[in-house]
Design a protein around this motif. Structure first.
Motif, PDB file in Angstrom:
ATOM      1  N   THR A 141       0.847  -1.191   0.000  1.00 26.88           N
ATOM      2  CA  THR A 141       0.000   0.000   0.000  1.00 26.88           C
ATOM      3  C   THR A 141       0.878   1.234   0.000  1.00 26.88           C
ATOM      4  O   THR A 141       2.011   1.202   0.481  1.00 26.88           O
ATOM      5  N   PHE A 142       0.376   2.320  -0.560  1.00 27.85           N
ATOM      6  CA  PHE A 142       1.164   3.547  -0.638  1.00 27.85           C
ATOM      7  C   PHE A 142       0.825   4.431   0.550  1.00 27.85           C
ATOM      8  O   PHE A 142      -0.338   4.799   0.756  1.00 27.85           O
ATOM      9  N   GLU A 170      10.270   7.341  -5.033  1.00 31.17           N
ATOM     10  CA  GLU A 170      10.564   5.923  -4.827  1.00 31.17           C
ATOM     11  C   GLU A 170      11.884   5.745  -4.086  1.00 31.17           C
ATOM     12  O   GLU A 170      11.999   4.909  -3.177  1.00 31.17           O
ATOM     13  N   GLN A 171      12.878   6.568  -4.444  1.00 31.63           N
ATOM     14  CA  GLN A 171      14.176   6.487  -3.770  1.00 31.63           C
ATOM     15  C   GLN A 171      14.079   6.953  -2.319  1.00 31.63           C
ATOM     16  O   GLN A 171      14.684   6.355  -1.422  1.00 31.63           O
ATOM     17  N   ALA A 172      13.312   8.010  -2.085  1.00 37.41           N
ATOM     18  CA  ALA A 172      13.271   8.622  -0.754  1.00 37.41           C
ATOM     19  C   ALA A 172      12.326   7.912   0.201  1.00 37.41           C
ATOM     20  O   ALA A 172      12.500   8.003   1.421  1.00 37.41           O
ATOM     21  N   GLN A 224       8.750   3.494  -1.782  1.00 39.76           N
ATOM     22  CA  GLN A 224       7.420   3.177  -2.286  1.00 39.76           C
ATOM     23  C   GLN A 224       7.319   3.538  -3.763  1.00 39.76           C
ATOM     24  O   GLN A 224       7.918   4.529  -4.204  1.00 39.76           O
ATOM     25  N   LEU A 225       6.541   2.769  -4.497  1.00 40.94           N
ATOM     26  CA  LEU A 225       6.304   3.046  -5.904  1.00 40.94           C
ATOM     27  C   LEU A 225       5.007   3.830  -6.034  1.00 40.94           C
ATOM     28  O   LEU A 225       3.936   3.349  -5.647  1.00 40.94           O
ATOM     29  N   GLY A 262      -1.548   6.072 -11.677  1.00 43.08           N
ATOM     30  CA  GLY A 262      -2.556   7.086 -11.950  1.00 43.08           C
ATOM     31  C   GLY A 262      -2.203   8.474 -11.451  1.00 43.08           C
ATOM     32  O   GLY A 262      -2.862   9.448 -11.831  1.00 43.08           O
ATOM     33  N   TYR A 263      -1.182   8.591 -10.628  1.00 41.91           N
ATOM     34  CA  TYR A 263      -0.783   9.892 -10.081  1.00 41.91           C
ATOM     35  C   TYR A 263       0.398  10.512 -10.827  1.00 41.91           C
ATOM     36  O   TYR A 263       0.874  11.573 -10.442  1.00 41.91           O
TER      37      TYR A 263
END
Length: 699
Positions: free
Chosen positions: A196-197, A380-382, A385-386, A390-391
């Motif tokens: 989950t993001f 993603e690096q910081a 999370q991917l 859609g964003y």
């Protein structure tokens, strides 16, 4: 005085071509309270200063001035011609519209946009940009916006300052500190869950790399939790670099919002997985924006401005939806270029009472993110999370990269009727709203009244709509009986002198104020039987009938009585009371006599209550019933939102959403007439300004 305008065709209303006819029309509008005396005075001034001013220009000036009183920064000519009556926000509160003067739709019936635009071609009064003309016009090919110069300048200043901060962030931020941020975020949030993001985690990362950032989200999405972790991230970075901790200040538009944020911040800081030294670098005190800038009584000016800037490294402003364009301009003017500004707020709430809908304008694309591929890769690096696909938007604007919207509510889950209702209202979906209301959610109740005399309000305001049970007061929706019972049962001994037993009286006041916050009746209007004027008297009589208060009708309307809840309506720096502060009148024993004092919470752990004599309070109003606008920045365990029987320009989707989300645990939604809810959720606040398009490059 100018003469009739021959360019206006014969079928037009006389006020469009003759100045005296226009002045007479404006006079009739002022007499009906459709127009402010201030707006009429502006027209008279312009007509006296410049000969042969076209009546259409004077009408535009009157309406542009009037718009400011209803939250608009300017007058949109095309929108006004499309819906003329909205230019005067008709129908106004308490006006049954019987035997009205000429309506705007009648006056403007024959007018075209080209005719109105032509009348604004006046070099002395109307400019197209910088200059000294009292009015400024902006043409965009679709419409013309007419501004009073001061508000055009506010808009330009905001655009310039925010644009500079965004450009600085865009050129310096990404590609730096990703590894350090990732390490610190893992400490603050734990290892990322790749299933989950976590938007709170992403918001911290985005805001940490920018000198201007916005964190927005609905109730219970964790805006305060996020900003506390953001501040911890910033201070950790300072410590690891061997640099002095940042000087951080926290502010809010009202004293009530400041006190609530202070309490929330203290709770969040205490739970941070950090050592005490780092925790100590995160401030707990929250001030109002007026105090931060150094307000000067009886002026629009502040002690801090561009030539005397504030000295701080980070400024966080909570409840940013309540900040108007003039105040935000003043804040940015007083902030050094190096200072980081973070705005917190719910973009879907009502905007400020004053002109401007700044947060809504800035965040109108926030739902979809619009992050560029570069931003997505850095996130993603910081964060580990991917970003959901859609964003991501290759055409994302610089402003989009500075905004994080929190999507998950931790207060209202799938079983919460309040949460489901809020989402349906935000989607302007009356069918969905009705479906939610019919599902029997435990935290949601819906009432439709049968006329003004319907007795259903009585059990609601007394006991929250449930049978009275003192033992279950905290386990069911409360009414006003709860706080009045606390006032009686926890009162210090009648013979205890106030000056000798201040701690006992303070503990009592804290308990009473806490119990008062368990229920609040909210409404849309000020005037009429369904506005605060009528409802405060009605509720007072109901409480008197139940022998919970003692007050005559005259006292209920204009006097003081024990148990009276009051709200401060103007800042009083001498008493250290701010607009929006709420207190309760309580009887204390002083020198052998019973006297009333009003107890206000301070938010200061050293001095919990500020006791004020009623005679020292001038700008106050009773708040058995409170307008939704005044409730912003507050939460109540049980909120009852009453919608009036007639449509009104203020009755909008944003008002309904703001009112229902003041409820923390239970909500009662009341329609004074069946169907008024459907009308409200399909009407949206559309405040005229040029801010939205200027910063995003979109329309």
């Amino acid at each position: 005085m100018s003469q009739p305008d021959d360019a206006i065709h014969d079928s037009a209303h006389p006020a469009l071509g003759d100045t005296q006819a226009l002045l007479d029309l404006l006079e009739s509008w002022v007499a009906r309270d459709w127009l402010r005396g201030l707006d009429r005075a502006l027209v008279r001034f312009l007509d006296a200063e410049v000969e042969n001013t076209p009546p259409l220009l004077l009408l535009g000036a009157a309406l542009a001035s009037h718009q400011l009183g209803h939250g608009h920064v300017c007058l949109d000519l095309a929108a006004t011609l499309a819906e003329p009556n909205l230019a005067l926000s008709l129908p106004p509160e308490g006006d049954a519209m019987s035997d009205p003067p000429p309506l705007p739709e009648e006056v403007l019936a024959t007018l075209t946009l080209n005719e109105w635009q032509s009348a604004l071609e006046h070099v002395d009064l109307v400019g197209h940009g910088p200059g000294n003309s009292p009015l400024v016009r902006v043409d965009d090919g679709r419409t013309t916006r007419l501004y009073l110069r001061r508000y055009w300048q506010y808009e330009q200043s905001l655009h310039t300052d925010i644009g500079r901060r965004l450009a600085r962030a865009d050129s310096n931020a990404l590609g730096k500190d990703a590894a350090l941020i990732r390490t610190t975020l893992d400490t603050l949030f734990g290892e990322p869950d790749t299933s989950t993001f976590n938007w709170q985690r992403a918001a911290c990362a985005l805001a940490a790399q920018r000198s201007f950032a916005i964190i927005t989200g609905g109730p219970g999405t964790g805006k305060t939790t996020t900003v506390v972790r953001l501040l911890a991230l910033l201070q950790t970075r300072q410590r690891d670099a061997g640099i002095t901790p940042l000087d951080i200040h926290l502010a809010a538009p009202t004293g009530k919002a400041a006190a609530r944020l202070s309490e929330s911040i203290a709770h969040q800081v205490g739970s941070l997985p950090l050592d005490e030294t780092l925790r100590a670098t995160i401030p707990l005190a929250v001030t109002t924006l007026h105090r931060l800038l150094g307000a000067r009584p009886d002026t629009r000016h502040f002690r801090h401005h561009a030539d005397n800037p504030l000295s701080l490294d980070v400024l966080v402003i909570d409840e940013a939806s309540m900040v108007d364009i003039e105040m935000l301009t003043a804040v940015l003017s007083a902030l050094p270029a190096r200072t980081r500004l973070v705005l917190l707020g719910d973009k879907d709430q009502l905007a400020s009472v004053e002109a401007g809908a700044i947060l809504g304008d800035l965040c109108h694309r926030a739902d979809a993110g619009h992050y560029t591929p570069n931003t997505a890769q850095w996130l993603e690096q910081a964060t580990g999370q991917l970003l959901p696909e859609g964003y991501v938007d290759p055409d994302g604007q610089p402003l989009d990269q500075a905004i994080a919207m929190l999507h998950e509510s931790y207060r209202f889950d799938a079983q919460s009727g309040i949460g489901q209702l809020a989402q349906a209202v935000n989607r302007s979906a009356p069918d969905e709203v009705r479906t939610v209301l019919s599902q029997g959610y435990a935290d949601l109740r819906h009432l439709v009244l049968d006329g003004e005399s319907d007795s259903a309000l009585k059990p609601l305001v007394l006991d929250g709509g449930a049978p009275h049970d003192a033992q279950a007061a905290t386990a069911q929706p409360a009414g006003y009986r709860h706080y009045l019972n606390v006032m009686q049962t926890q009162r210090p001994h009648r013979e205890a002198d106030f000056t000798l037993h201040t701690e006992d009286y303070t503990a009592w006041a804290v308990a009473v104020l806490g119990a008062y916050g368990d229920f609040q009746l909210l409404c849309a209007l000020r005037k009429g039987v369904w506005g605060i004027e009528g409802l405060n008297l009605r509720v007072g009589k109901t409480l008197r009938q139940a022998k919970l208060i003692e007050a005559s009708d005259a006292t209920l309307e204009h006097g003081w009585f024990e148990g009276r809840p009051v709200m401060v309506t103007q800042n009083d720096y001498g008493l250290k009371l701010m607009n929006g502060d709420i207190g309760v009148a309580l009887e204390v024993m002083e020198a052998g006599e019973t006297r009333l004092r009003v107890a206000f919470p301070t938010g200061d752990p050293e001095t919990l209550i500020r006791w004020v004599l009623p005679s020292r309070l001038d700008a106050i109003e009773t708040v058995f019933a409170m307008t939704v606008h005044k409730s912003q920045g507050s939460e109540f365990r049980h909120a009852a939102l009453l919608l009036p029987s007639r449509p009104s320009p203020v009755l909008t989707r944003e008002l309904v959403y703001t009112g229902l989300t003041r409820a923390r645990q239970w909500l009662t939604l009341i329609e004074a007439r069946r169907g008024i809810l459907d009308e409200a959720v399909t009407r949206q606040v559309l405040r005229a300004s040029g801010k939205r398009d200027a910063l995003t490059g979109t329309t």
